[in-house]
Design a protein around this motif. Structure first.
Motif, mmCIF file in Angstrom:
data_model
loop_
_atom_site.group_PDB
_atom_site.id
_atom_site.type_symbol
_atom_site.label_atom_id
_atom_site.label_comp_id
_atom_site.label_asym_id
_atom_site.label_seq_id
_atom_site.Cartn_x
_atom_site.Cartn_y
_atom_site.Cartn_z
ATOM 1 N N MET A 162 0.825 -1.206 0.000
ATOM 2 C CA MET A 162 0.000 0.000 0.000
ATOM 3 C C MET A 162 0.859 1.256 0.000
ATOM 4 S SD MET A 162 -2.866 -1.342 2.740
ATOM 5 C CE MET A 162 -3.381 0.315 3.157
ATOM 6 N N ALA A 163 1.948 1.234 0.772
ATOM 7 C CA ALA A 163 2.848 2.389 0.819
ATOM 8 C C ALA A 163 3.504 2.626 -0.533
ATOM 9 C CB ALA A 163 3.909 2.166 1.898
ATOM 10 N N GLN A 164 3.895 1.560 -1.207
ATOM 11 C CA GLN A 164 4.504 1.676 -2.530
ATOM 12 C C GLN A 164 3.506 2.226 -3.547
ATOM 13 O OE1 GLN A 164 5.882 -2.288 -3.308
ATOM 14 N NE2 GLN A 164 7.572 -2.171 -1.845
ATOM 15 N N MET A 165 2.265 1.768 -3.469
ATOM 16 C CA MET A 165 1.225 2.247 -4.386
ATOM 17 C C MET A 165 0.961 3.730 -4.182
ATOM 18 S SD MET A 165 -1.373 -1.022 -4.130
ATOM 19 C CE MET A 165 -2.652 -0.280 -5.153
ATOM 20 N N ARG A 166 0.907 4.168 -2.926
ATOM 21 C CA ARG A 166 0.654 5.578 -2.642
ATOM 22 C C ARG A 166 1.823 6.441 -3.105
ATOM 23 N NH1 ARG A 166 -2.035 3.569 2.462
ATOM 24 N NH2 ARG A 166 -4.261 3.910 2.074
ATOM 25 N N GLN A 167 3.041 5.916 -2.944
ATOM 26 C CA GLN A 167 4.207 6.658 -3.393
ATOM 27 C C GLN A 167 4.200 6.789 -4.912
ATOM 28 O OE1 GLN A 167 6.356 8.192 -1.421
ATOM 29 N NE2 GLN A 167 7.434 9.040 -3.206
ATOM 30 N N MET A 168 3.774 5.747 -5.614
ATOM 31 C CA MET A 168 3.685 5.795 -7.071
ATOM 32 C C MET A 168 2.630 6.803 -7.520
ATOM 33 S SD MET A 168 4.010 1.733 -8.055
ATOM 34 C CE MET A 168 3.659 2.061 -9.789
ATOM 35 N N LEU A 169 1.521 6.884 -6.798
ATOM 36 C CA LEU A 169 0.487 7.867 -7.130
ATOM 37 C C LEU A 169 0.996 9.294 -6.895
ATOM 38 C CD1 LEU A 169 -2.680 6.155 -5.587
ATOM 39 C CD2 LEU A 169 -2.180 6.466 -8.018
ATOM 40 N N TYR A 170 1.875 9.430 -5.894
ATOM 41 C CA TYR A 170 2.379 10.753 -5.544
ATOM 42 C C TYR A 170 3.400 11.270 -6.552
ATOM 43 C CZ TYR A 170 4.842 14.416 -2.979
ATOM 44 O OH TYR A 170 5.437 15.596 -2.613
ATOM 45 N N ASP A 171 4.391 10.435 -6.883
ATOM 46 C CA ASP A 171 5.464 10.919 -7.756
ATOM 47 C C ASP A 171 5.427 10.339 -9.168
ATOM 48 O OD1 ASP A 171 6.418 8.315 -7.472
ATOM 49 O OD2 ASP A 171 7.908 8.864 -5.966
ATOM 50 N N THR A 175 8.814 0.839 -9.823
ATOM 51 C CA THR A 175 9.620 -0.212 -10.439
ATOM 52 C C THR A 175 8.698 -1.261 -11.038
ATOM 53 O OG1 THR A 175 11.388 0.129 -8.831
ATOM 54 C CG2 THR A 175 11.411 -1.938 -10.061
ATOM 55 N N VAL A 176 8.802 -1.464 -12.341
ATOM 56 C CA VAL A 176 7.956 -2.441 -13.026
ATOM 57 C C VAL A 176 8.594 -3.818 -12.932
ATOM 58 C CG1 VAL A 176 6.916 -3.105 -15.218
ATOM 59 C CG2 VAL A 176 7.123 -0.686 -14.605
#
Length: 205
Positions: A162-171, A175-176
């Protein structure tokens, strides 16, 4: 000193070392057994004997089902969702989420990662909404179903995701880790996702 102690109680030192090794091996085997029990695969069965349905993602009618179909929200985790079904043990407080999937799992030993993470997220959501931590849940495909225990490892993994998903939405960065095995069951594969076009050997088409 240790040898003299063994002599006093009439135990050979080598026997004691072998006994210690045996105990250590048994402990390791037990830990592996417990870990295996955290995720188990069974042939698909329906019904939850000894449980009452307290929530469903769609309304079924009736006054006792007023909350059915309601979008659940966790303020603690800023998480919302609609589990397919939530059951409560009759005469107890245990709650169990059940997720139904229209596809099949076949001979795969593990559920699809996205489905697994979805159920794990519902563990957090339901704990905050009902004030009770689910001990386990069921992930049911058309042919098989998985028993998933709500362990610290599962909770840690879903919180990190969840933290990684939120960070991706933010910036907008991430990493694919696309592969044929991961992308094959995804609804976005071969449609809107530009990273899902992979051969079985992992090379981009």
């Amino acid at each position: 000193m240790m040898e003299s102690l063994f002599e006093k109680i009439n135990i050979q030192p080598k026997l004691v070392w072998l006994l210690c090794i045996g105990i250590a091996v048994s402990g390791l085997a037990y830990l592996l057994f417990v870990r295996k029990k955290q995720l188990q695969k069974f042939p698909r069965k329906d019904g939850m004997w000894g449980f009452a349905l307290i929530y469903a993602d769609q309304k079924h009618g009736g006054k006792k089902q007023e909350n059915f179909g309601k979008l659940l929200y966790s303020q603690t985790y800023d998480l919302q969702g609609k589990p397919d079904y939530v059951f409560r043990r009759m005469g107890g407080k245990t709650i169990v989420p059940v997720e139904l999937k229209s596809g099949t799992i076949g001979m795969d030993k593990l559920p699809h990662k996205g489905d697994y993470m979805q159920l794990a997220a519902y563990f957090l959501l339901l704990e905050d909404v009902y004030g009770i931590r689910p001990k386990y849940g069921w992930l049911k495909y058309r042919d098989y179903m998985f028993f998933v225990r709500n362990t610290r490892k599962v909770r840690k993994e879903v919180k990190q995701t969840m933290a990684q998903m939120r960070q991706m939405l933010y910036d907008g960065k991430g990493t694919v880790q696309a592969s044929y095995a991961k992308c094959r069951p995804c609804v976005c594969s071969t449609t809107v996702c530009p990273y899902s076009q992979y051969h079985r050997n992992g090379e981009r088409t």
